[in-house]
Design a protein around this motif. Structure first.
Motif, PDB file in Angstrom:
ATOM      1  N   ALA A   1       2.332  19.636  -2.860  1.00 16.61           N
ATOM      2  CA  ALA A   1       3.392  18.660  -2.592  1.00 16.61           C
ATOM      3  C   ALA A   1       3.472  17.692  -3.768  1.00 16.61           C
ATOM      4  O   ALA A   1       2.578  16.865  -3.959  1.00 16.61           O
ATOM      5  N   PHE A   2       4.541  17.794  -4.572  1.00 20.80           N
ATOM      6  CA  PHE A   2       4.665  16.903  -5.718  1.00 20.80           C
ATOM      7  C   PHE A   2       5.436  15.637  -5.386  1.00 20.80           C
ATOM      8  O   PHE A   2       5.492  14.710  -6.197  1.00 20.80           O
ATOM      9  N   THR A   3       6.072  15.568  -4.201  1.00 24.17           N
ATOM     10  CA  THR A   3       6.552  14.307  -3.628  1.00 24.17           C
ATOM     11  C   THR A   3       6.203  14.348  -2.144  1.00 24.17           C
ATOM     12  O   THR A   3       5.662  15.344  -1.646  1.00 24.17           O
TER      13      THR A   3
ATOM     14  N   ALA B   1      -6.501  21.081   3.539  1.00 21.08           N
ATOM     15  CA  ALA B   1      -5.813  20.250   2.552  1.00 21.08           C
ATOM     16  C   ALA B   1      -6.782  19.471   1.677  1.00 21.08           C
ATOM     17  O   ALA B   1      -7.726  18.854   2.173  1.00 21.08           O
ATOM     18  N   PHE B   2      -6.537  19.535   0.377  1.00 19.90           N
ATOM     19  CA  PHE B   2      -7.175  18.652  -0.584  1.00 19.90           C
ATOM     20  C   PHE B   2      -6.090  17.689  -1.060  1.00 19.90           C
ATOM     21  O   PHE B   2      -5.490  17.889  -2.112  1.00 19.90           O
ATOM     22  N   ASP B   3      -5.826  16.679  -0.219  1.00 11.19           N
ATOM     23  CA  ASP B   3      -4.727  15.749  -0.432  1.00 11.19           C
ATOM     24  C   ASP B   3      -3.410  16.530  -0.501  1.00 11.19           C
ATOM     25  O   ASP B   3      -2.952  17.057   0.502  1.00 11.19           O
ATOM     26  N   ARG B   4      -2.830  16.684  -1.698  1.00 15.15           N
ATOM     27  CA  ARG B   4      -1.529  17.359  -1.826  1.00 15.15           C
ATOM     28  C   ARG B   4      -1.653  18.850  -2.133  1.00 15.15           C
ATOM     29  O   ARG B   4      -0.632  19.538  -2.267  1.00 15.15           O
ATOM     30  N   PHE B   5      -2.858  19.358  -2.299  1.00 16.82           N
ATOM     31  CA  PHE B   5      -3.077  20.798  -2.467  1.00 16.82           C
ATOM     32  C   PHE B   5      -3.416  21.408  -1.116  1.00 16.82           C
ATOM     33  O   PHE B   5      -4.260  20.877  -0.378  1.00 16.82           O
ATOM     34  N   LEU B   6      -2.783  22.547  -0.804  1.00 17.21           N
ATOM     35  CA  LEU B   6      -3.026  23.197   0.485  1.00 17.21           C
ATOM     36  C   LEU B   6      -3.210  24.711   0.294  1.00 17.21           C
ATOM     37  O   LEU B   6      -2.233  25.462   0.279  1.00 17.21           O
ATOM     38  N   PRO B   7      -4.434  25.187   0.145  1.00 21.30           N
ATOM     39  CA  PRO B   7      -4.667  26.633   0.224  1.00 21.30           C
ATOM     40  C   PRO B   7      -4.655  27.058   1.685  1.00 21.30           C
ATOM     41  O   PRO B   7      -5.146  26.328   2.555  1.00 21.30           O
TER      42      PRO B   7
ATOM     43  N   TYR C   1       0.836  -1.188   0.000  1.00 23.82           N
ATOM     44  CA  TYR C   1       0.000   0.000   0.000  1.00 23.82           C
ATOM     45  C   TYR C   1       0.878   1.248   0.000  1.00 23.82           C
ATOM     46  O   TYR C   1       1.867   1.333   0.731  1.00 23.82           O
ATOM     47  N   ALA C   2       0.519   2.238  -0.828  1.00 25.39           N
ATOM     48  CA  ALA C   2       1.253   3.501  -0.841  1.00 25.39           C
ATOM     49  C   ALA C   2       1.013   4.232   0.479  1.00 25.39           C
ATOM     50  O   ALA C   2      -0.109   4.238   0.993  1.00 25.39           O
ATOM     51  N   PRO C   3       2.053   4.830   1.077  1.00 26.29           N
ATOM     52  CA  PRO C   3       1.871   5.548   2.331  1.00 26.29           C
ATOM     53  C   PRO C   3       0.917   6.729   2.167  1.00 26.29           C
ATOM     54  O   PRO C   3       0.923   7.408   1.143  1.00 26.29           O
ATOM     55  N   ILE C   4       0.099   6.975   3.171  1.00 27.13           N
ATOM     56  CA  ILE C   4      -0.833   8.097   3.137  1.00 27.13           C
ATOM     57  C   ILE C   4      -0.050   9.390   3.322  1.00 27.13           C
ATOM     58  O   ILE C   4       0.733   9.530   4.253  1.00 27.13           O
ATOM     59  N   PHE C   5      -0.280  10.366   2.443  1.00 29.52           N
ATOM     60  CA  PHE C   5       0.458  11.625   2.534  1.00 29.52           C
ATOM     61  C   PHE C   5      -0.074  12.470   3.686  1.00 29.52           C
ATOM     62  O   PHE C   5      -1.278  12.525   3.937  1.00 29.52           O
ATOM     63  N   THR C   6       0.837  13.134   4.392  1.00 31.81           N
ATOM     64  CA  THR C   6       0.465  14.057   5.461  1.00 31.81           C
ATOM     65  C   THR C   6       1.330  15.304   5.377  1.00 31.81           C
ATOM     66  O   THR C   6       2.507  15.246   4.992  1.00 31.81           O
ATOM     67  N   TRP C   7       0.739  16.436   5.749  1.00 32.65           N
ATOM     68  CA  TRP C   7       1.484  17.706   5.791  1.00 32.65           C
ATOM     69  C   TRP C   7       2.246  17.875   7.101  1.00 32.65           C
ATOM     70  O   TRP C   7       3.033  18.818   7.247  1.00 32.65           O
ATOM     71  N   THR C   8       2.030  17.001   8.053  1.00 33.39           N
ATOM     72  CA  THR C   8       2.677  17.142   9.354  1.00 33.39           C
ATOM     73  C   THR C   8       4.192  17.010   9.236  1.00 33.39           C
ATOM     74  O   THR C   8       4.691  16.075   8.601  1.00 33.39           O
ATOM     75  N   GLY C   9       4.934  17.937   9.875  1.00 36.92           N
ATOM     76  CA  GLY C   9       6.386  17.834   9.911  1.00 36.92           C
ATOM     77  C   GLY C   9       7.076  19.183   9.812  1.00 36.92           C
ATOM     78  O   GLY C   9       6.462  20.203   9.481  1.00 36.92           O
ATOM     79  N   PHE C  10       8.371  19.180  10.129  1.00 35.79           N
ATOM     80  CA  PHE C  10       9.211  20.363   9.979  1.00 35.79           C
ATOM     81  C   PHE C  10       9.633  20.509   8.524  1.00 35.79           C
ATOM     82  O   PHE C  10       9.763  19.524   7.799  1.00 35.79           O
TER      83      PHE C  10
ATOM     84  N   TYR D   1       1.056  20.875  11.250  1.00 41.45           N
ATOM     85  CA  TYR D   1       0.401  19.749  11.918  1.00 41.45           C
ATOM     86  C   TYR D   1      -0.977  19.574  11.305  1.00 41.45           C
ATOM     87  O   TYR D   1      -1.776  20.518  11.288  1.00 41.45           O
ATOM     88  N   GLN D   2      -1.232  18.377  10.779  1.00 39.20           N
ATOM     89  CA  GLN D   2      -2.493  18.113  10.099  1.00 39.20           C
ATOM     90  C   GLN D   2      -3.467  17.389  11.013  1.00 39.20           C
ATOM     91  O   GLN D   2      -3.138  16.384  11.640  1.00 39.20           O
ATOM     92  N   ILE D   3      -4.701  17.904  11.079  1.00 37.22           N
ATOM     93  CA  ILE D   3      -5.784  17.308  11.846  1.00 37.22           C
ATOM     94  C   ILE D   3      -6.943  17.105  10.882  1.00 37.22           C
ATOM     95  O   ILE D   3      -7.635  18.064  10.529  1.00 37.22           O
ATOM     96  N   GLY D   4      -7.150  15.867  10.440  1.00 37.25           N
ATOM     97  CA  GLY D   4      -8.141  15.651   9.397  1.00 37.25           C
ATOM     98  C   GLY D   4      -7.665  16.341   8.119  1.00 37.25           C
ATOM     99  O   GLY D   4      -6.570  16.089   7.638  1.00 37.25           O
ATOM    100  N   GLN D   5      -8.487  17.227   7.588  1.00 35.99           N
ATOM    101  CA  GLN D   5      -8.072  18.000   6.428  1.00 35.99           C
ATOM    102  C   GLN D   5      -7.527  19.367   6.801  1.00 35.99           C
ATOM    103  O   GLN D   5      -6.981  20.073   5.950  1.00 35.99           O
ATOM    104  N   TRP D   6      -7.665  19.760   8.053  1.00 32.52           N
ATOM    105  CA  TRP D   6      -7.141  21.050   8.508  1.00 32.52           C
ATOM    106  C   TRP D   6      -5.648  20.952   8.792  1.00 32.52           C
ATOM    107  O   TRP D   6      -5.175  19.960   9.347  1.00 32.52           O
TER     108      TRP D   6
END
Length: 226
Positions: A179-181, A133-139, A37-46, A86-91
């Motif tokens: 996020a393109f990667t 967040a819309f997956d890899r798009f973040l307005p 399974y491909a890892p689920i993308f998250t915006w969480t991190g430095f 830090y991502q919480i759900g889509q926020w």
């Protein structure tokens, strides 16, 4: 007839024994491969990154006597940023700090030998960020504290006075990041920065006025998330 029946029973027994022995032999089929399974993308991190863009502004002055109004400055800005999301759900909530070199200079016309200039050499911000967040798009929207080095200079027929200070104010803006990667993302961002008013007090009381430095920034950036 008895001999025929005994022979048939014996033959069936041999067939059954052979089938049982065959069932006990190891299978020639390969091992079952577990699904990947491909890892689920998250915006969480430095993250750290760099940016470059264009700025334009407006310099407001009061009580500068015969000195004309400042012309609007514009020029290049560029620098780097560091932050945490830090991502919480889509926020997605985060904090970002950036430091920028700048080339913004505003001048006035000359009137009876009087003129002035306003120069921004660098500035920085410390901002909160809130996005959806819309997956890899973040307005996102962003805002917080701003500071910068501003040099005001007044030229008169009998003297030249300059005042070089770090001024403080606020900033507000918005952006879009993609996020393109899993580690690399690109963004475009707009910021409005107001460094408030700076008092200009020429020795001897010749001039006592205030100069306010405010400008807009449009920039593109690249981030690396750890």
């Amino acid at each position: 007839m008895k001999k025929y029946l005994l022979s048939s029973v014996a033959a069936l027994g041999l067939v059954a024994a052979g089938a049982a022995s065959a069932a006990d032999l190891p299978s020639r089929k390969g091992p079952v491969v577990a699904p990947i399974y491909a890892p689920i993308f998250t915006w969480t991190g430095f993250y750290v990154g760099a940016n470059a863009g264009y700025a334009w502004g407006q310099i407001d002055s009061t009580n500068l006597g015969v000195i004309p109004q400042f012309k609007d400055p514009d020029g290049f800005v560029g620098g780097g940023q560091i932050g945490y999301n830090y991502q919480i759900g889509q926020w997605v909530v985060g904090l970002e700090a950036d430091f920028q070199g700048a080339d913004l200079k505003a001048t006035t016309g000359a009137l009876n030998g009087f003129s002035a200039s306003n120069e921004l050499n660098w500035f920085g911000t410390v901002r909160g960020r809130v996005g959806y967040a819309f997956d890899r798009f973040l307005p996102y929207v962003t805002g917080g504290f701003a500071y910068g080095q501003v040099k005001n200079k007044i030229t008169a027929p009998t003297f030249v006075f300059s005042d070089d200070n770090v001024q403080y104010g606020w900033t507000l803006g918005a952006g879009l990041e993609y996020a393109f990667t899993n580690n690399l993302s690109a963004k475009v961002e707009y910021l409005y920065v107001d460094l408030d008013k700076e008092s200009v007090n020429v020795p001897g009381g010749t001039f006592t006025g205030k100069v306010e430095t405010k400008f807009s920034v449009v920039r593109a950036g690249l981030n690396y998330k750890f």
